[in-house]
Design an enzyme around this catalytic site. Structure first.
Site, short mmCIF file in Angstrom:
data_model
loop_
_atom_site.label_atom_id
_atom_site.label_comp_id
_atom_site.label_asym_id
_atom_site.label_seq_id
_atom_site.Cartn_x
_atom_site.Cartn_y
_atom_site.Cartn_z
N GLU A 129 -1.07 13.07 -4.69
CA GLU A 129 -1.63 13.43 -3.38
C GLU A 129 -3.05 12.87 -3.25
OE1 GLU A 129 -1.41 17.66 -3.40
OE2 GLU A 129 -2.80 17.88 -5.07
N ASP A 136 -12.01 19.09 -1.80
CA ASP A 136 -11.34 17.89 -1.26
C ASP A 136 -12.32 16.92 -0.60
OD1 ASP A 136 -8.97 19.18 -2.01
OD2 ASP A 136 -8.73 20.09 -0.03
#
Length: 572
Positions: free
Chosen positions: A218, A45
């Site tokens: 997302e 991420d």
């Protein structure tokens, strides 16, 4: 097709494959090329931020402490860790969190002399923001954003002085049309008082085309370029169907129109049996250099089987970006994400103290006054249970009741496994006082998927054991002994050397009474047991030192003189 033509076709295909491997696999990092992943192992991420000539990347840390590592670079290639944003227990309460819970998808922003990190603490508190004038820290205490309901928040600072927070949230009216139906929402954000100032608005419902039932939109980011607001997000979930999509609008609050050529990054259409695959690409962030180039950081995986087994978690890759017809293209010149690209047009940065990619050897000798910042523990520490001074030059762990099968903070310090092939070893001094005491080294994926190699007592005699975790139920053991060997009486007062060798889906475990003189305890142990495909979750294997008394009181100590890590992936 006759045999001659068939043979010629196969020969040409073999030559093409070799050429491809030369360009994507068999190479060394030099002053013209850089190697991917730029951060190997469990570094997922990524979020990137440029301030002048300096670049910063932060990453998810889940239930590991300290939380949110922050790295600095001058050239986007050489990265040095400068801190952990959440490095104080009062900042980060991870008590009882599962390994793949905790901190999700942080993002980093800079505005008028201040750095902002926003993230989500799953299962406790939700979203919060911390600030610092120096990204190396210290960072502030969390300010909780109680009216931001979702995950993966990021901040956008507009040219008119307004700021916004964008995040993944529930379906409209909390009525999903299908499993994985999510939205991207936005609220105005007062960056001086660290609070929202408007109701949320939906920017994206479902994904780029809700008629196709897209899942898990997302990791959103907003960028402004040439009069357009670009909203980029991941879509498809963080496994093999992962992708990156982008939309744009003339207004920050929409309407956002999808790129007709979405997704702008994915590998889901490629055959699983391709050589040295890079898979699950997505969760990207863009950055423009001071010299005008655009680059993307994103997560990806390196599976070693066609069934998508990978042990080392989701890693951070870097790829060039070009713009065409007003839209960005990640990895524009290739279909497959490459293991090497030409370096950015930036002055070369300093070689990192801790290697992060390619093949390398690294030994931790524990001679520093503080534990180096890349070492991790599970959950928030509440007591001081390790020492670098008693004795000096060693890492000493208290033998405590907590175990790595539980949900507390055990005596476990680890670093990431960063290679598919390699080994980790340690030199340990430990004198068990009972059969409950165990100390050694561990290959740890989660509470129910790990291997532990260490010393204990059996019938009053010292033995080396290899233990495999079990899904514990009330009254059942947490581990099964896969292999054991007695230690010779003459070696009981000597240090014990332990080694874990990993070869994709096979692990081997060794011990010895002197360095380099290894005795095989167990070979061909199932490494897919440690893969995300088998174990689940969002983390990767960590390798480290462990001591426990398995629920019983103890005053024991286990000391480690060094911990050695070697990576040797054939692709490099």
């Amino acid at each position: 097709m006759n045999d001659k033509n068939r043979f010629l076709k196969k020969a040409l295909l073999l030559i093409a494959c070799c050429f491809c491997l030369f360009h994507t696999g068999t190479f060394a990092q030099d002053n013209k090329k850089f190697l991917n992943p730029i951060m190997a192992g469990f570094y997922p991420d990524p979020a990137i931020c440029r301030v002048g000539d300096d670049y910063y990347v932060i990453l998810s840390s889940f239930a590991y402490f300290p939380g949110v590592p922050v790295f600095h670079s001058k050239d986007l290639v050489n990265w040095n860790q400068i801190g952990n944003i959440l490095d104080r227990p009062e900042q980060l309460n991870l008590d009882k969190h599962g390994v793949s819970r905790g901190i999700f998808a942080p993002t980093l922003s800079y505005h008028e002399g201040m750095f902002y990190m926003v993230t989500t603490l799953i299962d406790r508190g939700g979203n919060f923001v911390v600030t610092a004038t120096n990204p190396a820290g210290p960072w502030s205490e969390p300010v909780w954003l109680k009216d931001v309901h979702g995950i993966d928040p990021s901040l956008f600072f507009d040219e008119d002085g307004k700021a916004y927070i964008i995040y993944n949230s529930d379906a409209p009216d909390n009525k999903p049309l299908y499993d994985g139906h999510r939205t991207i929402k936005m609220q105005e954000f007062d960056h001086k008082n660290l609070k929202t100032t408007s109701a949320p608005v939906i920017l994206v419902n479902g994904g780029v085309d809700i008629s196709k039932k897209p899942v898990w939109i997302e990791g959103p980011h907003i960028y402004k370029k040439d009069g357009y607001y670009y909203l980029m997000a991941a879509e498809g979930g963080t496994s093999v169907n992962h992708s990156e999509v982008i939309l744009r609008s003339k207004k920050v609050n929409g309407d956002y129109v999808p790129n007709p050529n979405n997704p702008i990054l994915t590998q889901r259409h490629l055959p699983a049996n391709r050589p040295n695959p890079v898979s699950a690409t997505g969760h990207a962030d863009l950055v423009q250099t001071q010299n005008g180039e655009w680059w993307a950081v994103f997560l990806a995986t390196r599976p070693y089987t066609e069934q998508d087994h990978y042990n080392i978690g989701r890693e951070t890759f870097l790829a060039p970006v070009t713009w065409k017809d007003g839209w960005p293209i990640i990895n524009p010149d290739f279909e497959e994400v490459q293991y090497a690209y030409n370096r950015p047009n930036l002055p070369a940065g300093k070689t990192p103290k801790l290697p992060l990619n390619g093949n390398f050897t690294y030994r931790e000798d524990f001679k520093e006054r503080e534990l180096p910042m890349h070492w991790l523990m599970l959950r928030t520490p509440r007591t001081a249970w390790y020492s670098l001074s008693k004795p000096a030059g060693s890492l000493t762990l208290d033998v405590r009741p907590e175990t790595i099968s539980g949900d507390a903070n055990p005596s476990f310090l680890a670093r990431r496994q960063q290679h598919i092939y390699g080994n980790a070893s340690a030199k340990m001094d430990f004198k068990p006082a009972s059969s409950d005491e165990f100390a050694g080294i561990v290959a740890f994926q989660n509470e129910t998927h790990y291997y532990a190699l260490g010393k204990t007592l059996v019938n009053g005699k010292e033995v080396v054991q290899l233990r495999k975790s079990e899904k514990a139920t009330e009254g059942s053991p947490e581990t099964t002994v896969l292999a054991a060997a007695p230690l010779k009486k003459k070696d009981s007062k000597k240090p014990l050397f332990l080694k874990i060798d990993f070869r994709a889906g096979k692990y081997a475990f060794y011990f010895g009474s002197k360095e380099g003189d290894w005795t095989l305890l167990q070979d061909n142990v199932d490494g897919t047991f440690l893969s995300t495909r088998t174990a689940g979750g969002f983390v990767g294997v960590t390798l480290g030192m462990y001591a426990t008394s398995q629920g019983k009181p103890s005053t024991g100590k286990a000391s480690f003189d060094w911990f050695d890590y070697q990576g040797n992936d054939p692709v490099y």
